[in-house]
Structures are given as C-alpha cells and as structure tokens.
Design an enzyme around this catalytic site. Structure first.
Site, PDB file in Angstrom:
ATOM      1  N   ASP A 298      68.148  -6.596  18.787  1.00 25.70           N
ATOM      2  CA  ASP A 298      67.951  -6.349  20.206  1.00 25.70           C
ATOM      3  C   ASP A 298      66.925  -7.376  20.707  1.00 25.70           C
ATOM      4  O   ASP A 298      66.356  -8.147  19.924  1.00 25.70           O
ATOM      5  CB  ASP A 298      67.515  -4.898  20.469  1.00 25.70           C
ATOM      6  CG  ASP A 298      67.831  -4.476  21.906  1.00 25.70           C
ATOM      7  OD1 ASP A 298      67.995  -5.350  22.774  1.00 25.70           O
ATOM      8  OD2 ASP A 298      67.894  -3.259  22.169  1.00 25.70           O
ATOM      9  N   GLU A 496      65.880   1.506  30.723  1.00 26.36           N
ATOM     10  CA  GLU A 496      65.095   1.592  29.482  1.00 26.36           C
ATOM     11  C   GLU A 496      63.828   2.428  29.671  1.00 26.36           C
ATOM     12  O   GLU A 496      63.820   3.413  30.390  1.00 26.36           O
ATOM     13  CB  GLU A 496      64.815   0.187  28.941  1.00 26.36           C
ATOM     14  CG  GLU A 496      66.122  -0.607  28.747  1.00 26.36           C
ATOM     15  CD  GLU A 496      65.957  -1.901  27.983  1.00 26.36           C
ATOM     16  OE1 GLU A 496      65.278  -1.908  26.953  1.00 26.36           O
ATOM     17  OE2 GLU A 496      66.537  -2.917  28.420  1.00 26.36           O
TER      18      GLU A 496
HETATM   19  C1  BGC Z   1      68.356  -3.680  25.580  1.00 28.17           C
HETATM   20  C2  BGC Z   1      69.765  -3.972  25.152  1.00 28.17           C
HETATM   21  C3  BGC Z   1      70.287  -5.161  25.884  1.00 28.17           C
HETATM   22  C4  BGC Z   1      69.352  -6.329  25.706  1.00 28.17           C
HETATM   23  C5  BGC Z   1      69.795  -7.581  26.423  1.00 28.17           C
HETATM   24  C6  BGC Z   1      67.484  -4.902  25.526  1.00 28.17           C
HETATM   25  O1  BGC Z   1      66.235  -4.653  26.067  1.00 28.17           O
HETATM   26  O2  BGC Z   1      67.809  -2.683  24.731  1.00 28.17           O
HETATM   27  O3  BGC Z   1      70.576  -2.850  25.377  1.00 28.17           O
HETATM   28  O4  BGC Z   1      71.582  -5.456  25.436  1.00 28.17           O
HETATM   29  O5  BGC Z   1      68.083  -5.984  26.171  1.00 28.17           O
HETATM   30  O6  BGC Z   1      69.655  -7.465  27.781  1.00 28.17           O
HETATM   31  C1  BGC Z   2      65.521  -8.494  30.486  1.00 28.25           C
HETATM   32  C2  BGC Z   2      66.450  -7.464  29.939  1.00 28.25           C
HETATM   33  C3  BGC Z   2      65.877  -6.942  28.715  1.00 28.25           C
HETATM   34  C4  BGC Z   2      64.457  -6.486  28.923  1.00 28.25           C
HETATM   35  C5  BGC Z   2      63.844  -6.038  27.638  1.00 28.25           C
HETATM   36  C6  BGC Z   2      64.160  -7.919  30.691  1.00 28.25           C
HETATM   37  O1  BGC Z   2      63.284  -8.863  31.194  1.00 28.25           O
HETATM   38  O2  BGC Z   2      65.998  -8.969  31.701  1.00 28.25           O
HETATM   39  O3  BGC Z   2      67.715  -7.983  29.684  1.00 28.25           O
HETATM   40  O4  BGC Z   2      66.675  -5.911  28.272  1.00 28.25           O
HETATM   41  O5  BGC Z   2      63.659  -7.471  29.499  1.00 28.25           O
HETATM   42  O6  BGC Z   2      62.502  -5.689  27.783  1.00 28.25           O
END
Ligand code: BGC
Ligand code: BGC
Length: 630
Positions: A298, A496
């Site tokens: 991830d 998230e």
């Molecule tokens: C998320 C994932 C996602 C990735 C890319 C991560 O923070 O947990 O689900 O695919 O970011 O954006």
């Molecule tokens: C990104 C996301 C990612 C996330 C993780 C963001 O800045 O745009 O894709 O999942 O950070 O913390």
C-alpha cells in the site's frame, strides 16, 4: 511470525492460468528469457511503483520502473479537469520512455484507484460506493458496473485499478466502512467475484484481460475491517480461524475469479504489520492459496514496518511484497533496494521471484506488447467517459433502503407542493463522498461533475412535469406551506483515517438536520428523510422526527435517480419500489459501533429494508444517549 497453526485450512485458489498447458509454458518461457536479460538494477526498477507527480516519464524509462500510479486527487499535469486526451498523452509518454532502452524493454503499467467508477477523472460516471452496491445484492449489476469502469480506465490509457476492497468492516467507526460491501463475509465474497469478473473478464475465456479489461486488485490483504475500535491502519486481534473465515472470504473469491494483484494491508494482525508478515504473504498467500500474481504494497506501507527505511524495505520484500508503492522519493527507495540485494540481505531468488510475478501479470494482461495505451484505447473504440448513466441510475435506485414508512408519505405525488431541504439536497460532492476527484472527496463543487445530477434535480424534474411545485431551502424555511418536505442530510466526505469516528452518534456531529426535522414536525408537515452516509449511524432522534426514512448511502453522480423511487408516476402508479436491503446491521444504541454488540440486538437486522407497501409501526425509539464503546 509464528501464528501458523496447521488446523487452519487455507484453500488453494489456482485458476486455469496456473495449469500446466502449452500456452502457459510459452508464457513462462518468455518471462524467463526477459528476466535473464535484465540487470540487477533493472529488476529492482520493476519492483518500484512511483507516483506520477514524483517522476518524469524519462526517469521512469531510464530506471526501468515497473509501474506508476496516480494517488487520490493526482491528475496529469496537475489539472483536476484534465481531459481524456491529457490522460492518454501522459500514459503514452510513460509507455514510450519505458521502451526506450537497451535489451528487453518492459513496458510500464499505470494503476489508479477506480473504486466507484473511474473516480479520479473529470466527467466520469461515479457509481454508488461499495456499501450501496452491497445493499442492492445485485451481483449482475455489479459485474456490469465493473465492466463499465474498466472501459473508462482503458480509455484513459490506464492498465490497472486498485479495486475492489475486500474488507469486512466490523466496527462502524472505521473511516473506510463504505469501501466494504457488507459486514457479512459471504456477501463480500459474492460481490468480489462479480467485480473481479467485470474488471478483468472470465479467466477461462480468451477475452480475459484483453481489449477493454483491466487488472484488478484484491485489497487489502488482510483483516483491515477488524481493527480494534475500527481504527484505520490499526491492529486486528483475532485467531487465524477468524482471519480465514471472516476477513479472507472476499480475497479467496477474488483469487478464484483470477485477481492478478493483491495489495498488502496497512493494518497489523496480532501486533505484526501485514507488510512484514511472511507467514501470511508468502506461506499462506503464495504457498497454500497458490497465488501466482504479485503483491503490491500500500501507499508507502512498506515504510511503516521499521523506523530504518532500508530495514523496512528488506523486511517487506523478504516477507513477500513484490512491488513497492512509493509516494515520493522513489529514487531513494530504489537505491536502497539495489544495495540490499547487492549486500545479500534480499536474495537474488527473492528478487527473481518478484520480477517473474510482475512480468507474468504484465504478460497475462498483454501489457508486454509495444502497443501504446492510446492505440489500445482506440482499438477498443472507447468513447465511454460519462456514458454509463443508465447503469448508475439503476444502481442508485436499487441501493436505497427504506427504514421507516409512516403517515402515508410514500410514494410522493408529482403534483404535490414539495419542500426540499437539508445541505445534501443539491450537492453532487456530498453524494459522492471520498475518492471522488480528490482523495477526501472535499473541495468539489457541482461544476466539477458536469454530467452529474443531484437529488434536487430529480425532484424538480418530476414535480415540474407532474403539475406540482418545488421549493429548495437548505435550512427548511419555506415561503409556501408544503404538502411534504424531503430532508437530505448526512456525513461530510472523507477517506481512510480521516473518517474514523470516536462514536456513531450522528447528531452529536451534525445537529442541524434534527432541528430542521423537528421544526417541520411542529408545523405538522410530513417529512421524508434521505440520509447520505458511508455507514449505519445512530439516528434514533432523526428517525423519530421523520415520517419516512431512506438511506441513500453514497450514491455517486446520478443523484436524480433517487426521485424515481421516491415519487409515484404522474398517473399515481409506481415504476420503482425500494429494493435495497441492509448489508450491515443498524445500531439501536449509540454504543453499538461494534458488530458483536450490534448483532445481538440491532434496530434493523442485516437484510432489512421495506417495500413502499409495507409500513410497520416503528414506535418511539429511545433517544437516550449512551457513551461510545470503551
Ligand atoms: C489506500 C489504498 C490506495 C492507495 C493508493 C492508500 O492510502 O489505502 O487503498 O489504493 O492509497 O491511492
Ligand atoms: C493520496 C492517496 C493516498 C493517501 C495515503 C494521499 O495524499 O492522494 O492516494 O491514499 O495520500 O495517505
């Protein structure tokens, strides 16, 4: 990692792609040939996935980088309204540069979070988030949605989506609850299969991963829905049997359906980070389950396993992570990876295994060919962005769950005087939630969704055609006394951990809707509440104050379709009934965030959902607030 217990039977999920056949052997031979021609640095490069804003096409080509991604809210040339040709242009230039080197050049593949439609892309149709799809229980429809999404992704030159999420969210405080289809793992498994087949095609057919199909990801492996207090990226404390029979059911179904990529989860299992969990990633996933695709980390997930970055990389790769998703500083990660291989901390065999897996998946997806992303898109004749309205409208209609139906409020006559209020009534962004153009789904206006429509749009159209009248007032003040009020309210967008809650008491966070409902009730105006939410919440006061109560989840860009279900046809007959059934049990008390507390005594059980002709008396619900879970 010593959680291994031989009593747990992890199923083998091999597919026809793993069978010993002449075709498969030709593909494996080709992979070995390419692998043998690569330098150590080039192999390490394949194991890196860099963010498009942190790397140029040329640097990616020079370092044989295996993959790029655009994170949530990251667009070509930093333009939120980038056009399809902008996306294609960038995809083509990364592809061209990846071919531009000596020896066996390996084309780069681009991944994106197309998690409810191609949701990072301006003008794309955004479907209901997974929690809403789970409520439809319509697996054919989910397959169609996934196929439509795949077309949009291919149309922009992208090969791979980070979807679907296989989480079984057990605590409603978790900010990613809406990414899960259901709290019932058997429902998750059926959704998983449908979505994987829609995205990739059917494993045994020649159309698999060809033309307008994309690589899917079974994410996040594993147990992320079971963390203590629903904390994002937290610790899931449970036995291996629960991991297998609850949290893995979706993954098993996805892998049986041929999912080619697995994303490691941010969470820990019994205190051990998944990214460094050799038993689960290697012994179970690649061993017992027989997964022959690759494991992607991830977002910087590998870096969480140790404070020393090199150690973190070594531990993750040795545990079984094959590709490192790097937000920024890919060059540093690549150098550390190369040095760790040179020093022997990561063995040559481990690297060859990773690269073989990455090449295998690219080969299966016919992504080792020099065909440009734009040529592929043109070959499939894809002019598809924004064209999936009718599928999305169906999904919106079928996902609505009717929880309360009193005072004869539904269906609403189209010749009624309708008051539309609440801050979600006319806002596509609120309908879409997180992962919608931006990562958090915030900072969007209706202009960012030019093809979209709101609930209010749908109401207005129906009422104007039916001889009624409509007044829009966010705060519920009216100039003409209405026959009925539709009150649309809910959570603000989040993604998230930003969406993690201390408790599930809705009005403690948002008090305004209850005031509006109570004012209308005092005026003797019947109300239909429409709740936009990423999860069941404790809304007893709002339920009490409403005549009828509909849960819309996060329906996406086609909000007007909700009116199809709320209203009667102009001749008084109905075309659409409420078809959504809860895929999560609904809390009776504010301290029932946890599945095990809710399940014993839910207000509405899993599977609940009224038809418009049913109107059981709900009675006055307790409004006594209890503290959140301890
Ligand atoms: C998320 C994932 C996602 C990735 C890319 C991560 O923070 O947990 O689900 O695919 O970011 O954006
Ligand atoms: C990104 C996301 C990612 C996330 C993780 C963001 O800045 O745009 O894709 O999942 O950070 O913390």
């Amino acid at each position: 990692m010593t959680e291994s217990s031989n009593s747990i039977d992890w199923p083998n999920c091999e597919t026809p792609l793993d069978a010993v056949t002449e075709d498969n052997q030709i593909l494996e031979d080709q992979i070995v040939q390419i692998l043998d021609s690569m330098s150590l640095e080039q192999k390490a490069g394949q194991m890196i996935q860099a963010e498009i804003n942190s790397i140029t096409p040329q640097a990616a080509g020079d370092h044989a980088i295996g993959s790029i991604l655009n994170g949530g809210g990251s667009f070509p040339f930093g333009n939120k309204h980038a056009s399809v040709s902008d996306w294609l242009e960038l995809a083509d230039s990364f592809h061209r540069e990846s071919l531009n080197r000596a020896g066996h050049a390996v084309p780069i593949i681009w991944a994106t979070d197309a998690v409810h439609g191609h949701n990072n892309v301006y003008t794309a149709t955004m479907f209901p988030h997974n929690i809403g799809l789970g409520a439809t229980r319509n697996f054919d429809l989910m397959r169609e949605i996934a196929a439509a999404t795949a077309r949009d992704v291919v149309a922009t030159g992208i090969a791979w989506t980070f979807a679907p999420t296989m989480a079984v969210p057990l605590d409603l405080r978790w900010g990613r609850s809406y990414e899960g289809f259901s709290e019932d793992p058997t429902v998750v498994a059926r959704c998983a299969e449908a979505v994987i087949v829609g995205l990739q095609g059917t494993v045994s057919e020649s159309s698999f991963l060809s033309g307008d199909k994309v690589l899917a990801t079974s994410k996040h492996f594993v147990g992320e829905g079971g963390t203590t207090n629903g904390q994002d990226q937290g610790d899931t404390i449970c036995g291996e049997a629960e991991l297998r029979h609850v949290h893995s059911l979706g993954h098993v179904a996805a892998l049986r359906a041929g999912a080619q990529v697995v994303m490691a989860a941010f969470n820990s299992w019994n205190g051990h980070r998944l990214h460094a969990h050799r038993y689960l990633l290697t012994d179970v996933l690649k061993g017992d389950i027989g997964f022959s695709g690759f494991v992607v980390s991830d977002w910087d997930g590998f870096s969480h396993v140790h404070t020393d970055l090199t150690r973190a990389i070594v531990d993750s790769v040795n545990a079984g992570v094959d590709m490192l998703m790097v937000s920024e500083g890919w060059n540093d990660v690549l150098n550390r990876l190369v040095r760790s291989i040179q020093s022997g901390e990561i063995s040559q065999e481990r690297v060859d295994d990773s690269v073989r897996r990455i090449l295998r998946v690219k080969a299966r997806a016919s992504r080792l060919s020099p065909q440009l992303p734009s040529e592929r898109s043109q070959a499939a004749m894809l002019r598809t962005l924004g064209s999936h309205k009718s599928i999305a409208q169906r999904a919106v209609r079928e996902s609505l769950v009717l929880l309360k139906n009193e005072d004869g409020t539904l269906p609403i006559a189209t010749n009624a005087r309708v008051l539309v209020c609440g801050d979600c009534a006319d806002d596509v962004g609120r309908q879409c939630g997180g992962w919608s153009l931006t990562w958090q789904g915030t900072d969007n206006t209706n202009e960012d969704f030019p093809h979209g429509s709101t609930l209010y749009d749908g109401i207005r159209e129906r009422v104007e055609n039916g001889g009624g009248s409509v007044e829009l007032s966010t705060t519920g003040q009216y100039s003409t006394r209405p026959d009925i009020a539709i009150v649309a309210f809910g959570e603000k967008p989040y993604a998230e951990g930003e969406g993690d809650l201390a408790d599930i008491n809705f009005s403690r966070q948002f008090s305004e809707p209850l005031q509006v409902l109570r004012r209308l009730r005092a005026d003797n105006i019947p109300t239909v509440s429409v709740l936009f939410t990423g999860r069941p919440l404790w809304v007893n006061p709002e339920l009490n104050a409403s005549s009828s109560f509909v849960v819309a989840w996060l329906p996406g860009t086609e909000g007007s379709a909700m009116a199809d279900v709320l209203f009667a046809d102009s001749d008084g007959t109905r075309r659409f009934d409420f078809a959504g059934r809860l895929s999560f049990s609904w809390p009776r008390r504010a301290n029932q965030a946890r599945f095990e507390d809710r399940e014993r005594d839910p207000l509405f059980a899993l599977g609940y959902g009224l038809s418009v002709s049913e109107s059981p008396e709900l009675g006055q619900l307790s409004e006594e607030e209890q503290d959140g879970d301890s």
